[in-house]
Design a protein around this motif. Structure first.
Motif, PDB file in Angstrom:
ATOM      1  N   GLY A   1       0.799  -1.210   0.000  1.00 10.37           N
ATOM      2  CA  GLY A   1       0.000   0.000   0.000  1.00 10.37           C
ATOM      3  C   GLY A   1       0.835   1.264   0.000  1.00 10.37           C
ATOM      4  N   THR A   2       0.161   2.372  -0.249  1.00  8.69           N
ATOM      5  CA  THR A   2       0.845   3.659  -0.378  1.00  8.69           C
ATOM      6  C   THR A   2       1.461   4.125   0.936  1.00  8.69           C
ATOM      7  OG1 THR A   2      -1.301   4.739  -0.046  1.00  8.69           O
ATOM      8  CG2 THR A   2      -0.558   4.413  -2.333  1.00  8.69           C
ATOM      9  N   GLY A   3       0.760   3.870   2.032  1.00 11.70           N
ATOM     10  CA  GLY A   3       1.311   4.251   3.328  1.00 11.70           C
ATOM     11  C   GLY A   3       2.561   3.466   3.652  1.00 11.70           C
ATOM     12  N   HIS A   4       2.524   2.180   3.355  1.00 10.72           N
ATOM     13  CA  HIS A   4       3.684   1.326   3.566  1.00 10.72           C
ATOM     14  C   HIS A   4       4.856   1.791   2.702  1.00 10.72           C
ATOM     15  CE1 HIS A   4       6.019  -2.480   2.729  1.00 10.72           C
ATOM     16  NE2 HIS A   4       5.989  -2.491   4.051  1.00 10.72           N
ATOM     17  N   ALA A   5       4.556   2.244   1.478  1.00  9.64           N
ATOM     18  CA  ALA A   5       5.612   2.743   0.600  1.00  9.64           C
ATOM     19  C   ALA A   5       6.325   3.936   1.222  1.00  9.64           C
ATOM     20  CB  ALA A   5       5.022   3.125  -0.760  1.00  9.64           C
ATOM     21  N   VAL A   6       5.567   4.916   1.682  1.00  6.42           N
ATOM     22  CA  VAL A   6       6.183   6.122   2.236  1.00  6.42           C
ATOM     23  C   VAL A   6       6.895   5.818   3.555  1.00  6.42           C
ATOM     24  CG1 VAL A   6       5.794   8.524   2.914  1.00  6.42           C
ATOM     25  CG2 VAL A   6       4.482   7.547   1.035  1.00  6.42           C
ATOM     26  N   GLN A   7       6.431   4.811   4.272  1.00  3.64           N
ATOM     27  CA  GLN A   7       7.142   4.398   5.492  1.00  3.64           C
ATOM     28  C   GLN A   7       8.598   4.051   5.181  1.00  3.64           C
ATOM     29  OE1 GLN A   7       4.772   1.126   6.938  1.00  3.64           O
ATOM     30  NE2 GLN A   7       3.518   2.416   8.288  1.00  3.64           N
ATOM     31  N   GLN A   8       8.839   3.455   4.009  1.00  2.00           N
ATOM     32  CA  GLN A   8      10.203   3.049   3.664  1.00  2.00           C
ATOM     33  C   GLN A   8      11.109   4.254   3.430  1.00  2.00           C
ATOM     34  OE1 GLN A   8      10.098  -0.249   4.132  1.00  2.00           O
ATOM     35  NE2 GLN A   8       7.893   0.198   4.253  1.00  2.00           N
ATOM     36  N   ALA A   9      10.505   5.410   3.118  1.00  2.00           N
ATOM     37  CA  ALA A   9      11.297   6.604   2.837  1.00  2.00           C
ATOM     38  C   ALA A   9      11.680   7.370   4.091  1.00  2.00           C
ATOM     39  CB  ALA A   9      10.509   7.530   1.901  1.00  2.00           C
ATOM     40  N   VAL A  10      11.055   7.073   5.212  1.00  2.00           N
ATOM     41  CA  VAL A  10      11.276   7.862   6.433  1.00  2.00           C
ATOM     42  C   VAL A  10      12.756   7.967   6.807  1.00  2.00           C
ATOM     43  CG1 VAL A  10      10.861   7.930   8.925  1.00  2.00           C
ATOM     44  CG2 VAL A  10       8.961   7.576   7.349  1.00  2.00           C
ATOM     45  N   PRO A  11      13.522   6.870   6.796  1.00  2.00           N
ATOM     46  CA  PRO A  11      14.942   7.016   7.191  1.00  2.00           C
ATOM     47  C   PRO A  11      15.759   7.920   6.265  1.00  2.00           C
ATOM     48  CG  PRO A  11      14.248   4.713   7.267  1.00  2.00           C
ATOM     49  CD  PRO A  11      13.164   5.456   6.566  1.00  2.00           C
ATOM     50  N   ALA A  12      15.288   8.119   5.038  1.00  2.00           N
ATOM     51  CA  ALA A  12      16.037   8.929   4.088  1.00  2.00           C
ATOM     52  C   ALA A  12      15.609  10.388   4.063  1.00  2.00           C
ATOM     53  CB  ALA A  12      15.898   8.343   2.675  1.00  2.00           C
ATOM     54  N   LEU A  13      14.572  10.733   4.823  1.00  2.00           N
ATOM     55  CA  LEU A  13      14.090  12.112   4.822  1.00  2.00           C
ATOM     56  C   LEU A  13      15.103  13.041   5.479  1.00  2.00           C
ATOM     57  CD1 LEU A  13      10.327  11.616   5.810  1.00  2.00           C
ATOM     58  CD2 LEU A  13      11.262  12.066   3.521  1.00  2.00           C
ATOM     59  N   ALA A  14      15.310  14.188   4.841  1.00  2.00           N
ATOM     60  CA  ALA A  14      16.196  15.205   5.409  1.00  2.00           C
ATOM     61  C   ALA A  14      15.422  16.053   6.414  1.00  2.00           C
ATOM     62  CB  ALA A  14      16.754  16.083   4.291  1.00  2.00           C
ATOM     63  N   ASP A  15      16.165  16.877   7.135  1.00  2.00           N
ATOM     64  CA  ASP A  15      15.546  17.745   8.133  1.00  2.00           C
ATOM     65  C   ASP A  15      14.982  18.992   7.444  1.00  2.00           C
ATOM     66  OD1 ASP A  15      14.711  18.796  10.510  1.00  2.00           O
ATOM     67  OD2 ASP A  15      16.683  19.602  11.075  1.00  2.00           O
ATOM     68  N   ALA A  16      13.935  18.760   6.626  1.00  2.00           N
ATOM     69  CA  ALA A  16      13.246  19.853   5.927  1.00  2.00           C
ATOM     70  C   ALA A  16      11.823  19.925   6.461  1.00  2.00           C
ATOM     71  CB  ALA A  16      13.244  19.595   4.429  1.00  2.00           C
ATOM     72  N   PRO A  17      11.242  21.105   6.556  1.00  2.00           N
ATOM     73  CA  PRO A  17       9.926  21.232   7.182  1.00  2.00           C
ATOM     74  C   PRO A  17       8.802  20.581   6.398  1.00  2.00           C
ATOM     75  CG  PRO A  17      10.651  23.346   6.283  1.00  2.00           C
ATOM     76  CD  PRO A  17      11.819  22.422   6.215  1.00  2.00           C
ATOM     77  N   THR A  18       8.926  20.489   5.070  1.00  2.00           N
ATOM     78  CA  THR A  18       7.841  19.976   4.235  1.00  2.00           C
ATOM     79  C   THR A  18       8.317  18.792   3.420  1.00  2.00           C
ATOM     80  OG1 THR A  18       6.802  22.156   4.051  1.00  2.00           O
ATOM     81  CG2 THR A  18       6.246  20.549   2.351  1.00  2.00           C
ATOM     82  N   THR A  19       7.465  17.771   3.331  1.00  2.00           N
ATOM     83  CA  THR A  19       7.722  16.624   2.461  1.00  2.00           C
ATOM     84  C   THR A  19       6.640  16.571   1.395  1.00  2.00           C
ATOM     85  OG1 THR A  19       8.864  15.336   4.166  1.00  2.00           O
ATOM     86  CG2 THR A  19       7.887  14.109   2.343  1.00  2.00           C
ATOM     87  N   LEU A  20       7.075  16.622   0.148  1.00  2.00           N
ATOM     88  CA  LEU A  20       6.182  16.596  -1.009  1.00  2.00           C
ATOM     89  C   LEU A  20       6.171  15.184  -1.569  1.00  2.00           C
ATOM     90  CD1 LEU A  20       4.507  18.238  -3.132  1.00  2.00           C
ATOM     91  CD2 LEU A  20       6.683  18.630  -4.328  1.00  2.00           C
ATOM     92  N   ILE A  21       4.972  14.609  -1.697  1.00  2.00           N
ATOM     93  CA  ILE A  21       4.840  13.227  -2.138  1.00  2.00           C
ATOM     94  C   ILE A  21       4.102  13.206  -3.471  1.00  2.00           C
ATOM     95  CG2 ILE A  21       3.920  10.945  -1.572  1.00  2.00           C
ATOM     96  CD1 ILE A  21       4.026  11.798   1.394  1.00  2.00           C
TER      97      ILE A  21
END
Length: 458
Positions: free
Chosen positions: A77-97
């Motif tokens: 699912g889509t939520g599970h997909a974005v979960q995989q990206a969490v460790p790679a997220l930078a310290d930016a205030p907004t995440t665009l998906i």
């Protein structure tokens, strides 16, 4: 303000009936995924993350740009997909998906979506459609505030009457997003983790949920099967055709026009039906392109005429057609072809890695490979440069005002001096001095008494 850009590209695309991952199928000569990545390239991003899954290695190999890849294995699912990206997220205030199979989303739309989030709100990209079948529906209260999203397959008949659909793209405050993703559950009809469930979480926490509207249905259309891909191709080609016509290009039929790259065109350019342009092509003022030409990586200067069914493929070396030149019909220019002003290249003539100076002519059934041709040379029908010895390529130099007769073979390396003439049917393997006539062929012979054989009847 720097963003995290997350592009979802993990799906198999079962309905495409293909071994190729869905996001690598092409629209206008470029993969669906690369359209999204190229469009968003100017955005100021702290991290650019692509979520891969089905065919991950192939997708990661072909995707171009400074990207980080994370894998969703299996796809839950889509939520599970974005979960995989969490460790790679930078310290930016907004995440665009964004979606990797929605190739025509505009950068301006993505910027508006990120601005609506502003690092504090959950912003959803929506579109109002006459038939939103397949889209999640935006649920609002009596005051118009967003309460949640209901996936089409889980929506009631009443909810399916809602015309405002969720496009699958959003911008979220990064800190909130991480917490919401960790709390997702899969208690739904499909047993999947829906990214859309974070909307209800935001509402419950008092985080404002806002929407941004897409400019049109076309920019948010995704691709699930080949019918949708073909429909999107024609929509995109019509957009490009309209843009060119507004800039002064005359297209004889915009429905029969294909641009698979970048086309620059001067004023009063005319393009007939069935033409395909690839790579980077520049057409000067007053250029005319006949029907059913294929032109790739080429510069065609002012006033040149490309007759029907001509194929120009410059590839990395490029190809150039000088001002006022005439090419075709049924001609072929290959990489490194450089035609000067008023050059004539006629039917079934092939030019490769050769330069023809102003006024040179090869009007019929000829091959020029690895050649340097001077001004006003007349190159006869059926003549060729024999440029390859089986191991290496060699160059032929034909100086100004040379006449090459029909059906000649010029065996490189070779220089033919200015003003020389080569008699028809000659094979020339030695340098020819300027101004001389050279002939190299067997003497014509008469055989007295010869009778043509006659078939015997059985």
């Amino acid at each position: 303000m720097a963003l995290n850009l997350v592009v979802m590209a993990a799906g198999k695309g079962t309905r495409m009936k293909s071994n190729l991952p869905k996001v690598l199928h092409k629209l206008a000569g470029k993969s669906l995924l690369q359209h999204v990545l190229d469009t968003m390239a100017p955005l100021p991003c702290a991290a650019r993350i692509v979520i891969t899954g089905h065919g991950a290695e192939l997708v990661e190999t072909r995707a171009q740009g400074e990207l980080a890849f994370v894998r969703q294995m299996p796809q839950l699912g889509t939520g599970h997909a974005v979960q995989q990206a969490v460790p790679a997220l930078a310290d930016a205030p907004t995440t665009l998906i964004l979606n990797g199979d929605t190739p025509l989303v505009r950068r301006e739309t993505a910027e508006a979506l990120a601005a609506a989030c502003g690092g504090t709100k959950l912003a959803l990209l929506t579109v109002v459609l006459d038939d939103p079948t397949g889209y999640g529906r935006i649920l609002r209260n009596a005051q118009g505030q967003v309460l949640g999203i209901k996936e089409h397959k889980d929506a009631s008949e009443t909810e399916r009457q809602i015309r405002e659909g969720y496009t699958g793209m959003m911008a979220a405050p990064t800190a909130h997003l991480k917490r919401w993703l960790a709390a997702l559950k899969n208690d739904n009809a499909q047993g999947e983790y829906y990214l859309t469930d974070i909307v209800a979480m935001a509402v419950a926490e008092g985080v404002e949920v806002v929407t941004a509207q897409a400019s049109s249905e076309t920019e948010v259309l995704g691709v699930n099967d080949r019918v949708q891909l073909a429909d999107l191709e024609r929509r995109f080609q019509r957009q490009q055709a309209d843009s060119l016509m507004r800039a002064g290009v005359q297209l004889m039929d915009p429905a029969r026009f294909d641009l698979r790259g970048h086309l620059e065109a001067g004023s009063d350019v005319e393009i007939d039906v069935g033409c395909v342009f690839e790579g980077r092509v520049s057409l000067g003022e007053g250029v005319r392109i006949g029907a059913h030409c294929v032109i790739k990586d080429a510069v065609i200067e002012a006033g040149a005429v490309i007759h029907p069914f001509t194929h120009i493929d410059g590839e990395a070396a490029g190809a150039t057609v000088g001002a006022g030149a005439l090419v075709g019909p049924f001609a072929r220019l290959r990489p490194g072809a450089r035609l000067g002003r008023e050059v004539h290249i006629g039917n079934f003539v092939e030019v490769k890695n050769s330069q023809l100076a102003d006024g040179a002519k090869a009007n019929h059934l000829a091959y020029l490979g690895d050649a340097t041709v001077g001004e006003r040379v007349n190159y006869g029908a059926g003549s060729i440069t024999a440029n390859y010895d089986g191991a290496n390529k060699h160059r032929t130099v034909i100086e100004a005002d040379v006449h090459i007769g029909s059906n000649c073979v010029l065996v490189a390396p070779l220089t033919i001096g200015a003003g020389a003439t080569i008699g028809g049917g000659s094979t020339i393997s030695k340098n020819v001095p300027a101004g001389q006539l050279w002939v190299a062929r067997g003497r014509q012979t008469h055989i007295p008494g010869w009778v043509r054989p006659v078939k015997t009847k059985k």
